[in-house]
Structures are given as structure tokens and as C-alpha cells.
Enzyme design. Sequence first.
Site, PDB file in Angstrom:
ATOM      1  N   HIS A 367      36.422  30.707  28.492  1.00 45.16           N
ATOM      2  CA  HIS A 367      37.645  30.766  27.695  1.00 45.16           C
ATOM      3  C   HIS A 367      37.367  30.539  26.227  1.00 45.16           C
ATOM      4  O   HIS A 367      37.990  31.135  25.353  1.00 45.16           O
ATOM      5  CB  HIS A 367      38.653  29.745  28.221  1.00 45.16           C
ATOM      6  CG  HIS A 367      38.884  29.898  29.684  1.00 45.16           C
ATOM      7  ND1 HIS A 367      39.422  28.924  30.465  1.00 45.16           N
ATOM      8  CD2 HIS A 367      38.619  30.933  30.500  1.00 45.16           C
ATOM      9  CE1 HIS A 367      39.482  29.340  31.708  1.00 45.16           C
ATOM     10  NE2 HIS A 367      38.991  30.553  31.751  1.00 45.16           N
ATOM     11  N   ARG A 474      47.099  40.297  26.919  1.00 39.94           N
ATOM     12  CA  ARG A 474      46.672  39.538  28.106  1.00 39.94           C
ATOM     13  C   ARG A 474      47.450  38.225  28.141  1.00 39.94           C
ATOM     14  O   ARG A 474      47.047  37.241  27.525  1.00 39.94           O
ATOM     15  CB  ARG A 474      45.177  39.241  28.034  1.00 39.94           C
ATOM     16  CG  ARG A 474      44.276  40.465  28.170  1.00 39.94           C
ATOM     17  CD  ARG A 474      42.820  40.031  28.070  1.00 39.94           C
ATOM     18  NE  ARG A 474      41.885  40.988  28.613  1.00 39.94           N
ATOM     19  CZ  ARG A 474      41.101  41.783  27.869  1.00 39.94           C
ATOM     20  NH1 ARG A 474      41.147  41.728  26.561  1.00 39.94           N
ATOM     21  NH2 ARG A 474      40.259  42.618  28.448  1.00 39.94           N
ATOM     22  N   ARG A 510      50.771  42.656  29.797  1.00 38.51           N
ATOM     23  CA  ARG A 510      50.288  42.639  31.176  1.00 38.51           C
ATOM     24  C   ARG A 510      50.740  41.325  31.794  1.00 38.51           C
ATOM     25  O   ARG A 510      50.573  40.262  31.189  1.00 38.51           O
ATOM     26  CB  ARG A 510      48.770  42.727  31.193  1.00 38.51           C
ATOM     27  CG  ARG A 510      48.214  42.489  32.587  1.00 38.51           C
ATOM     28  CD  ARG A 510      46.752  42.737  32.655  1.00 38.51           C
ATOM     29  NE  ARG A 510      45.981  41.638  32.100  1.00 38.51           N
ATOM     30  CZ  ARG A 510      44.650  41.682  31.954  1.00 38.51           C
ATOM     31  NH1 ARG A 510      43.993  42.784  32.257  1.00 38.51           N
ATOM     32  NH2 ARG A 510      44.013  40.656  31.471  1.00 38.51           N
ATOM     33  N   GLU A 609      42.402  49.441  38.199  1.00 42.49           N
ATOM     34  CA  GLU A 609      41.172  48.648  38.195  1.00 42.49           C
ATOM     35  C   GLU A 609      40.515  48.625  39.558  1.00 42.49           C
ATOM     36  O   GLU A 609      39.373  48.237  39.695  1.00 42.49           O
ATOM     37  CB  GLU A 609      41.480  47.199  37.797  1.00 42.49           C
ATOM     38  CG  GLU A 609      42.297  47.067  36.531  1.00 42.49           C
ATOM     39  CD  GLU A 609      42.506  45.621  36.130  1.00 42.49           C
ATOM     40  OE1 GLU A 609      41.717  45.133  35.315  1.00 42.49           O
ATOM     41  OE2 GLU A 609      43.453  44.989  36.627  1.00 42.49           O
ATOM     42  N   ASN A 632      36.706  47.467  32.890  1.00 47.68           N
ATOM     43  CA  ASN A 632      35.798  46.353  33.188  1.00 47.68           C
ATOM     44  C   ASN A 632      35.808  46.075  34.691  1.00 47.68           C
ATOM     45  O   ASN A 632      34.777  45.961  35.328  1.00 47.68           O
ATOM     46  CB  ASN A 632      36.219  45.072  32.458  1.00 47.68           C
ATOM     47  CG  ASN A 632      36.429  45.292  30.977  1.00 47.68           C
ATOM     48  OD1 ASN A 632      35.910  46.252  30.413  1.00 47.68           O
ATOM     49  ND2 ASN A 632      37.195  44.424  30.337  1.00 47.68           N
ATOM     50  N   ASP A 633      37.018  45.980  35.234  1.00 46.94           N
ATOM     51  CA  ASP A 633      37.114  45.720  36.666  1.00 46.94           C
ATOM     52  C   ASP A 633      36.807  46.971  37.475  1.00 46.94           C
ATOM     53  O   ASP A 633      36.170  46.898  38.520  1.00 46.94           O
ATOM     54  CB  ASP A 633      38.503  45.171  37.014  1.00 46.94           C
ATOM     55  CG  ASP A 633      38.570  43.669  36.774  1.00 46.94           C
ATOM     56  OD1 ASP A 633      37.630  42.982  37.211  1.00 46.94           O
ATOM     57  OD2 ASP A 633      39.524  43.204  36.138  1.00 46.94           O
ATOM     58  N   ARG A 643      30.849  41.579  37.375  1.00 43.19           N
ATOM     59  CA  ARG A 643      30.796  41.632  35.905  1.00 43.19           C
ATOM     60  C   ARG A 643      30.397  40.298  35.296  1.00 43.19           C
ATOM     61  O   ARG A 643      30.034  40.216  34.130  1.00 43.19           O
ATOM     62  CB  ARG A 643      32.136  42.116  35.322  1.00 43.19           C
ATOM     63  CG  ARG A 643      33.300  41.190  35.588  1.00 43.19           C
ATOM     64  CD  ARG A 643      34.638  41.819  35.244  1.00 43.19           C
ATOM     65  NE  ARG A 643      35.114  41.443  33.922  1.00 43.19           N
ATOM     66  CZ  ARG A 643      36.361  41.625  33.498  1.00 43.19           C
ATOM     67  NH1 ARG A 643      37.258  42.230  34.275  1.00 43.19           N
ATOM     68  NH2 ARG A 643      36.720  41.254  32.304  1.00 43.19           N
ATOM     69  N   CYS A 680      42.173  50.582  28.542  1.00 40.86           N
ATOM     70  CA  CYS A 680      42.217  49.327  27.795  1.00 40.86           C
ATOM     71  C   CYS A 680      41.020  48.425  28.095  1.00 40.86           C
ATOM     72  O   CYS A 680      40.945  47.307  27.625  1.00 40.86           O
ATOM     73  CB  CYS A 680      43.529  48.581  28.037  1.00 40.86           C
ATOM     74  SG  CYS A 680      43.719  48.024  29.729  1.00 40.86           S
TER      75      CYS A 680
HETATM   76  C1  PEP Z   1      39.679  45.366  32.566  1.00 41.21           C
HETATM   77  O1  PEP Z   1      39.438  44.918  33.684  1.00 41.21           O
HETATM   78  O2  PEP Z   1      39.099  46.350  32.080  1.00 41.21           O
HETATM   79  C2  PEP Z   1      40.709  44.738  31.731  1.00 41.21           C
HETATM   80  C3  PEP Z   1      41.142  45.308  30.633  1.00 41.21           C
HETATM   81  O3  PEP Z   1      41.186  43.528  32.128  1.00 41.21           O
HETATM   82  P1  PEP Z   1      40.361  42.160  31.989  1.00 41.21           P
HETATM   83  O4  PEP Z   1      39.121  42.439  31.198  1.00 41.21           O
HETATM   84  O5  PEP Z   1      41.289  41.213  31.312  1.00 41.21           O
HETATM   85  O6  PEP Z   1      40.095  41.835  33.412  1.00 41.21           O
HETATM   86 MG    MG Z   2      40.806  43.501  34.600  1.00 39.43          MG
END
Ligand code: PEP
Ligand code: MG
Length: 755
Positions: A367, A474, A510, A609, A632-633, A643, A680
Site C-alpha cells: 500500500h 480505485r 470502480r 479481468e 493486470n489481472d 502478478r 485500464c
Molecule cells: C487490473 O487488474 O488491470 C486493474 C486495473 O485492476 P487492479 O490493478 O487494481 O487489480
Molecule cells: Mg484488477
Amino acid sequence: MPSAPGGPRLLLRRLREIMAEPIGAQDRLDKIVVLIAANMVAEVCSVYVMRGDGVLELFATEGLNREAVHRTTMRSGEGLVGLIAATAEPLALSDAQSHPAFSYKPETGEEIYHAFLGVPLLRAGNTLGVLVVQNRTYRMYAEEEIEALQTTAMVLAEMIAAGELQALAPVETGIALRRPVYQKGIALADGVGLGYVVPHEPRVMVKNLIAENMEAELQRLDHAIADVRTSIDELIERGDVAHHGEHREVLETFRMFAHDQGWLRRMREAVTSGLTAEAAVERVQSDNRARMQRQTDPYLRERLHDLDDLANRLLHRLVGRDLVAERGSLPDNAIIVARSMGPAALLDYDRSRLRGLVLEEGGPTSHIAIVARALGIPAVGEVANATSLTEQGDAIIVDGAAGEVQIRPSSDVEAAYAEKARLRARRQEQYLKLRDVPAVTRDGAPITLQLNAGLLVDLPHLAETRAEGVGLFRTELQFMVAERMPTASEQQSLYSAVVAAVGDLPITFRTLDIGGDKILPYMNAIEEENPALGWRAIRIGLDRPGLLRVQVRALLKAAGGHALKIMFPMVATCDEFIRAREIVEREKAHLSRHGHTLPRDLKLGAMLEVPSLLFQLKEICAVADFLSIGSNDLMQFLFASDRENRRVADRFDPLSPPMLRALKMVVDEAAMSNCELTVCGEIGGRPLEAMALIGLGYRSLSMSPASIGPVKAMLLSLDAGKVRAFLLDELERGGGGDTLRSALTQFAETHGIPI
Ligand code: PEP
Ligand code: MG
């Protein structure tokens, strides 16, 4: 066996007198070695000081040839003195010459001495030199003598630290205190920061070393220990800390250490030898720190760290400093150095004076890293021994891109980094010039560039970058940096501030994306085998609709008449989306019944995701107003590659054919179904990846503020049609192996596209 006449207390008293005499540094040192030799009934006493180049130099001696002073040198690890410096541990031998590490220096004339006792000059766990006594006879030094010499060494270490001996060292090296140190950590937040160390938890500098009244000092020590014990007991008993979990474990360990008899005995002994209570704590702490730096077992290191924290508490209790007040008055160009730090603590510092952050702990998704990135503060994590290697005011450089820290850098290193920082600033200026240039490719395709945000501190970036809205807010970050669950009105007031800041621009919130790696410290953590695949995000939202309802209501109220987009994280089935949508509809109806103004235009979307959505695209497009790809997910689940796990996180490339084909499927279906679409995840903010996305047909990207400039610079030179033809051809041909990265990089280079 000869014993010290007068004992260590008399020695310390005499030392204090010598320290007070108005004489030069060399004279003082010469007097000190004579005094120690006499007190310890030794024929020889010598002081070796570690120079800036790591070489130990004989600075003073009683008993060896005086001509060897400032001439005899040895490297760390060389000879017995070098061995003591390298191990930071005392060495007592009845016959030095039969020790395998003994190295003979003819100019000193030491061949006639046999018994040898050497101790490191330690300060804050760093070895500043070595203090040695020698005797002609073969004798064993007693435990008390070793103790006494260590206590004396502490006084000498302070003398070195105070800079008094600096003038006696060669100009080109200085002494070790100023030695530059390079540490490699991991990159947490981009940027280069040059400044001066401000310890997050400043160590107490013990100035008053030698006791006037031993009994009184013992009492002070006992009282302080009792106070610290009581405060730990109170903390545990008050039950503020959750009954399980890390906080409590730390406190329990503290309690255990606070009653550790060995530790207490060593501190009391140090007082009995003539030190003040605080000097005794520091003495024992210094040994402990030296051990900590050499300890490789992570569990034992952690325990030594706990002991260090406890000693710090004790020192603060004894010297009585107000840390919070000190934190308020931050000097300019401050670089905070901490073992670990909560995100809220970073927000307490004056942002305008902060140039960087160095942590001994803290991974890239911690964080604190998120907050550092939001604040634009260069940060490096996992820097071993950062707190013990630095002192308040030391020059330090943080390279948040490379994950490197330079402590007390030499002037050429400093110049190189200053140049790097200047280049970066120049690039930023160039990006700034692009602010008002519309984001349109060379062949006329308009690309929407929006911001990812999550905290109030992110909002000024909107004006700075002239992004076209916030594409991902977020909301969990507010929850993650808080000490307790934010109330409905706290949530609403943050959302209102965001809505006010975006004005007429679009804003996409979100809903809470917690669980997995996003843990709320005040919520009882649920043990799960695979938290990334566990009870998280919209799954929690649907199972605990109260939480989601409160948030949705706060969002709807905050939007007032403004247009509003809400999206749900980690949607895996259409049914999940429909159930979440129903919660929003119910809240809307409720607010409307109570006369609240509703958003002018409310759109509900799903984050893509989870790969399961790839195979129900038509269905999800039919129910959702928009889709936003959380790459990312999506990457982590597509490749089954955590990740958060550094061993596998970068093993697969988003520019690989499978990921690119998945992304193409989505953009093609969204176009056919007329469903709005954004990316995103991080890939939208990397110029090369963004180029590929535009090639696939994406026209809307949301990214971190620092990425807007580089992505815009890229797309202004890009021909979207050309990259599309190139990319589709590559995908069609199935060449390029596991990744099209090098093919795309070459394309960019050939076409003069800055990536
Ligand atoms: C993602 O998973 O790409 C995303 C934008 O959400 P976070 O990185 O907050 O999991
Ligand atoms: Mg995500």
C-alpha cells in the site's frame, strides 16, 4: 592474572576528563591509548580507524613503534585487526602469532607480544575501526576485560562519529563514516530523488555516555524498562489490535523480549561498567545491529529487528523525544528512510519537501508503494539495512526506476544522478508542452486518454496532464490507507471531491476491489489457500451486499446531477453483473423516492479481468453499458502466473500472441455489439503496448498520470492504420515466437515512433 587497576569505571571517568581537555585530536587519541594501556595493564594499546576506502589505518599506539602511526594499514579481513573489522566481533587470544589470520607488520615491532585482545569500534551497527590491547605474556583476557574494552570502544566510536578524527585521515579517503554505500532494492515508484536522510523513526543520538552516579543510572534503566513493559502490556490488553494477525504477534514478541533476561543483564552490566542508562542500551543495541547485518536467516533477522525496535523505544523513553512533533518539521529535500511504514504515515509528511522514500521492506504492490506512486515520490523497497546504514542528514539518492539507492554518494555519482534527474525533468517539460495537443494519431484516429486514480492526492494530475477524465477510480485505496472502515459520509465526501475535480469530464468509479492482495488492516483476514482466486472484489460485494449498497448510495449521492459511470471488478459471469446492477437500481429507486437528484447519465460496466468473460462476450456486451479491461489481472489469470510473485510475474509477455488475440477478440466483439470499451490496466500506460492496443483497434486507454505524456508522444507519431496492418499480419502468420515485443519495437524504430 593482572587485573585492571581501578576497573572500567575509573577508566571511563579519566576518559571523560581527557575528552574535555582543550587539545588537538591526535594528542587526545595519544593520551587515550596511554590511559587504556595503563588501565588494562597492557603493554600495547592501538587504535585503528577505518578510512573511507575501507582500509584500516593505525591512528595511535602506545607500545608499538610510533613511526608506524598513519603508516601501517590493512584491508578489512586482513590480519587479526582486519578480521575483527570484518566480523564486527571481539577477538581474545593468548598467542596472537599462532592464529592463522595473524599478519606480521615489521614496522610496528609487534613480534614480541603474544596475548591479544581486539574489539570493533561500533556505532549504529557500523564498524568504524578496531581497538587493540596486547601483552608480552601468554595470557587469557577475562570476560570483564573484554566488556571494559568494548565500553571504551564505544566512547572512541562516538569521537570518530563526531568528526573529530576526520582531519587526521588522508584527504582523499576521509574516514569510514563518510563512506559511500550502494544498495540495490526493488523499484516501487518511478523517479530520481536527491536529498538528505530523514529517518522515519529517528534513532536517539546518545550524547551523554559516561555515568556520574551508577546507582541512579541503574534506577533510570529499570524504570524505563518497566515503563516500556507496561505500555506493551497495555497495548495488548486494551485489545485495539486484532486478536490474531501480525500486529498482535509483533507485540507478543516485544513482550517476550522485554522480559528477556540475557538482554536485560547485558544492559545492566554495561551500566555497572560506568555508562549512563541510555549509553548502555545503545551499547547492547549496537552489538545487536552488527549481528543483524550479518544474519542471513530471515526469521532471526526479523527477531533482531524486533529487539532493535524495542531498544529504540527504551531510548526514546530515557531521552524523552517527541517524534510526532519532529515529523511535522521536515527539512527541504527530505528522503524518508524507514524499515517499514504505513500508507497513512507517508501522507502525514509535507509533500512539498519530500524527494524520496527508502524502505527495508515493502513490495511493489504494498500500500505504501501505491501511495508513493500517487504522490509521485520516487521510492525503493527491500533495501537491506537501510536504517542502520544511514544517519539523519546523510546525502542520499533514490532511483525509483532502477530500484537503487546511493548513500553518501561520491561527487561523480551525484553528478551522474543529477544529470539523470535533469533529463527526466526535461522530458517532463516536453510532455507538458503536449498537454494541449489533441491525442490524435497521424492518420487521424482520436484516442481518449484518461487517468487512473484512487486518492485525493491524485486529482491535481487531471489539470496537469489535461487527461480526458478518470477512467478508473480505485475506491479501495481510501479503505486501504484508513485505520478503520471509512463511514458512508467519509466515502461520499471523497467521491464528491472527485466529482467536483473532474467537472464536465467523465468519471468511472470502480466498486470496492478488496481481497486477494488488497487487504484491509482492520478487517479480519480470512485464511485462503489461493487468495487471488478467492473471496474478493465483486464476490464479496454480492455476498455482503450491505457494504456494496452503502458504497453505491454514497456514489449516487456524490454524483448529484453529474454523469456517472460505475464498474464492478472481477466479474466472472453475466449473472454476477446483473445482480450487481440490481443493487444499483434498487439504490437509485430508493434515493429517487427520497427526493435526491440522480446522476444525469448513469452507465454500469464490467471489468474484464477473468478469462471466463472472453467466452461470453456477446452476452456481457448485451447487459453492460461498457467494458474495461483490467489487463493486470487478465494477464495473471490467462497465464496462471501470480502478478505478486516475482519469480513468475514477468515470465509471460502481454505482447504475446495469446494475449493479443484475446484483446483482439474483445475489441472486435465490442465494436460489433456497440459496447463502449477501455483498457485500464498497466499495459495501456506503456508506449509500446499502447501502440499495439491502438493497432488492435482500441481507442480509449486509462493510465497512471506519469504515463499520459509518453503515450501521447508515441501516438502523435503513429499511423494507426500502418501498425494495424503490421500487427494483424504478424498475428496471422503466427511468427514471432512467444512474443511480438521485438517485432513491434523494430516497427516503432523504423517509423520513428518514440516508445
Ligand atoms: C487490473 O487488474 O488491470 C486493474 C486495473 O485492476 P487492479 O490493478 O487494481 O487489480
Ligand atoms: Mg484488477
